[in-house]
Each structure stands twice: as C-alpha cells, then as structure tokens.
Design an enzyme around this catalytic site. Sequence first.
Site, PDB file in Angstrom:
ATOM      1  N   SER A  81      56.474  26.866  41.644  1.00 36.10           N
ATOM      2  CA  SER A  81      55.939  28.059  42.325  1.00 36.10           C
ATOM      3  C   SER A  81      54.527  27.803  42.837  1.00 36.10           C
ATOM      4  O   SER A  81      54.132  28.334  43.884  1.00 36.10           O
ATOM      5  CB  SER A  81      55.904  29.257  41.379  1.00 36.10           C
ATOM      6  OG  SER A  81      57.153  29.445  40.788  1.00 36.10           O
ATOM      7  N   GLU A 171      45.280  36.770  36.339  1.00 34.40           N
ATOM      8  CA  GLU A 171      45.781  37.975  37.017  1.00 34.40           C
ATOM      9  C   GLU A 171      46.351  38.904  35.947  1.00 34.40           C
ATOM     10  O   GLU A 171      47.191  38.478  35.144  1.00 34.40           O
ATOM     11  CB  GLU A 171      46.877  37.621  38.029  1.00 34.40           C
ATOM     12  CG  GLU A 171      47.396  38.858  38.775  1.00 34.40           C
ATOM     13  CD  GLU A 171      48.599  38.571  39.662  1.00 34.40           C
ATOM     14  OE1 GLU A 171      48.465  38.597  40.882  1.00 34.40           O
ATOM     15  OE2 GLU A 171      49.700  38.320  39.106  1.00 34.40           O
TER      16      GLU A 171
HETATM   17  P1  GTP Z   1      51.937  36.720  45.602  1.00 40.75           P
HETATM   18  O1  GTP Z   1      51.859  35.604  46.591  1.00 40.75           O
HETATM   19  O2  GTP Z   1      53.361  37.190  45.333  1.00 40.75           O
HETATM   20  O3  GTP Z   1      51.219  36.390  44.316  1.00 40.75           O
HETATM   21  O4  GTP Z   1      51.241  37.978  46.262  1.00 40.75           O
HETATM   22  P2  GTP Z   1      49.687  38.313  46.478  1.00 40.75           P
HETATM   23  O5  GTP Z   1      48.856  37.125  46.109  1.00 40.75           O
HETATM   24  O6  GTP Z   1      49.481  38.934  47.806  1.00 40.75           O
HETATM   25  O7  GTP Z   1      49.376  39.378  45.354  1.00 40.75           O
HETATM   26  P3  GTP Z   1      49.962  40.843  45.066  1.00 40.75           P
HETATM   27  O8  GTP Z   1      48.923  41.459  44.207  1.00 40.75           O
HETATM   28  O9  GTP Z   1      50.374  41.603  46.281  1.00 40.75           O
HETATM   29  O10 GTP Z   1      51.299  40.571  44.222  1.00 40.75           O
HETATM   30  C1  GTP Z   1      51.252  39.756  43.124  1.00 40.75           C
HETATM   31  C2  GTP Z   1      52.439  39.951  42.203  1.00 40.75           C
HETATM   32  O11 GTP Z   1      52.831  41.323  42.100  1.00 40.75           O
HETATM   33  C3  GTP Z   1      53.723  39.250  42.599  1.00 40.75           C
HETATM   34  O12 GTP Z   1      53.703  37.887  42.254  1.00 40.75           O
HETATM   35  C4  GTP Z   1      54.747  40.047  41.795  1.00 40.75           C
HETATM   36  O13 GTP Z   1      54.700  39.693  40.426  1.00 40.75           O
HETATM   37  C5  GTP Z   1      54.221  41.455  41.913  1.00 40.75           C
HETATM   38  N1  GTP Z   1      54.775  42.137  43.096  1.00 40.75           N
HETATM   39  C6  GTP Z   1      54.148  42.393  44.264  1.00 40.75           C
HETATM   40  N2  GTP Z   1      54.959  43.047  45.122  1.00 40.75           N
HETATM   41  C7  GTP Z   1      56.142  43.212  44.489  1.00 40.75           C
HETATM   42  C8  GTP Z   1      57.390  43.841  44.857  1.00 40.75           C
HETATM   43  O14 GTP Z   1      57.572  44.352  45.948  1.00 40.75           O
HETATM   44  N3  GTP Z   1      58.383  43.807  43.920  1.00 40.75           N
HETATM   45  C9  GTP Z   1      58.216  43.244  42.690  1.00 40.75           C
HETATM   46  N4  GTP Z   1      59.242  43.271  41.844  1.00 40.75           N
HETATM   47  N5  GTP Z   1      57.057  42.666  42.313  1.00 40.75           N
HETATM   48  C10 GTP Z   1      56.033  42.638  43.189  1.00 40.75           C
HETATM   49 MG    MG Z   2      51.704  36.013  42.246  1.00 39.47          MG
END
Ligand code: GTP
Ligand code: MG
Length: 235
Positions: A81, A171
């Site tokens: 990941s 996080e």
């Molecule tokens: P990532 O690249 O996914 O880490 O996103 P980001 O860096 O823009 O951060 P964000 O705070 O938007 O989301 C981080 C994390 O929140 C994700 O890795 C998921 O664990 C959770 N998450 C965000 N959006 C969703 C969603 O629509 N559905 C679910 N199930 N989890 C979500």
């Molecule tokens: Mg994430």
Amino acid sequence: MYISNNPNNELEQSIVQVPDLVQIPDEIHEMAQKFQEAMMMYTCAIREVKTKLEVLNDELSVKNRRNPIEMIKSRVKKPKSIVEKLKRRGLPLTLESIVKNLDDVAGIRVICSFLDDIYEVADMLTRQDDVKLVAVKDYIKKPKENGYRSYHLIVEIPVFFSDKKQPMRVEVQIRTIAMDFWASLDHQLKYKKEFIDSEDVERQLKECADVIAGTDMQMLAIRKNIESKGIEVRK
Ligand code: GTP
Ligand code: MG
C-alpha cells in the site's frame, strides 16, 4: 521427496543447477534493514499514542462512570500500500520519501460510544504538550459526498530510542461505533472492486450513512436526557 538418479530427469537437472546460496547485494540488504527499522519506529509511535488514549479512557471511566472509547484498532501500512500510494502521487519510492510524504504509515482508529466523545478525546489528546497537531479533517461536520463520516487527525509525537528522540507522525481516525459500522461495510463492499459504476449503489450507501448519522444524534440526545434528569439506568 526422492528424485530419481536418471540424468535425463529434467527436474533433477534444474535442481542441480540452482546455486547453493542466492547472493543478495549489500545495498539491497541495507535498504531492507533500514525499511524494517523505520516500520519498527512507526509501530513504537502507535504504541505511544495508544497508551495515551488508554490512559484517558481509564481516567474518564472512573470520573464519569462510563467509557468514552469502545475500542482502539491500529495498523502499520503494508509495504504494497505504501508503494501504491507513492506511485499514485508520483513520488519517489525511497525511505526518505515515505517519511516525508506519507502521514498515515502509522494508523490508529478510535471507536467512541457517542458523538461528543469524539471531540472530547481529540481535544484531550491534542492538548498534551508532547503532541503536535499537524492536520485535522472533520468529516463529521463536513461528511464526504458518499456519506463517509469520521474525524481525522495527523499528530506528531516524540519517540525515545536508544540514541535519539525521533518525532513520528501518526494518523488517528476517531469515529462512533455507528460510523465505523458504515465505513467497514463500505470498505468491504468496494474493496478491490476497481470501480463501482453504479449510482444506485452509491445512493443507497449514502442513504444508510445519513440514517446512521441520525441515529447517532438520537443516541446522544437519549444519553443527555438521562444525564440531565439524573436517571439511574437499571443494570
Ligand atoms: P488516502 O490516500 O486514502 O489515505 O486518503 P487521504 O490521504 O486523502 O486522507 P483521508 O483523510 O481523506 O482518508 C484517509 C483514510 O480514511 C482512508 O485511508 C480510509 O481509511 C478512510 N476513508 C476515507 N474515505 C473513506 C470512504 O469513503 N470509505 C471508507 N470506508 N473509508 C474512507
Ligand atoms: Mg490512508
């Protein structure tokens, strides 16, 4: 398994040709070791933040006679990941790049009982003088378009190792049991499905998210009502 001595046996020939030891170049070995060390440091950072949260939960459960935190889950992001995220963002695939650019290698999920517990736990954690708040995303006040709700913090804490004090980022996702229920099932339904090209599915999931959000508010109102009237709930 026994292999025949027949020199024409292809399997035996191929086995014989395999060198005794595959030599791993020194620089790859060193890189793997540095990566492993970094992941160990992220694991320690998780442990530090988790302990802080457990202390808060213990204290509040004595003071208020109920636990604001139902459960704490954690994970260190898998190498696959990490690589996918760096590639997706067009960033270099190096350890320096991971540490500089990724804030979610160490992740903690805090599942709270009630809506107001989320903000109380977040405040108490970020008020601590060794916790630096790096970023906040409030997907509760402003839910994602698909209905996702959760409170996200990036915090930086010092971790003390044998020869250094290392600031580490973690996080922290804080949400209610209901929000976690929705997010878990949303993730399960979509996981590894490249695209869900169905507006209908999205609409239904959003509907569920909104119903759940309403229930969360109702549950909080019930608790507040009980508290204001000093009602003793029979066990
Ligand atoms: P990532 O690249 O996914 O880490 O996103 P980001 O860096 O823009 O951060 P964000 O705070 O938007 O989301 C981080 C994390 O929140 C994700 O890795 C998921 O664990 C959770 N998450 C965000 N959006 C969703 C969603 O629509 N559905 C679910 N199930 N989890 C979500
Ligand atoms: Mg994430």
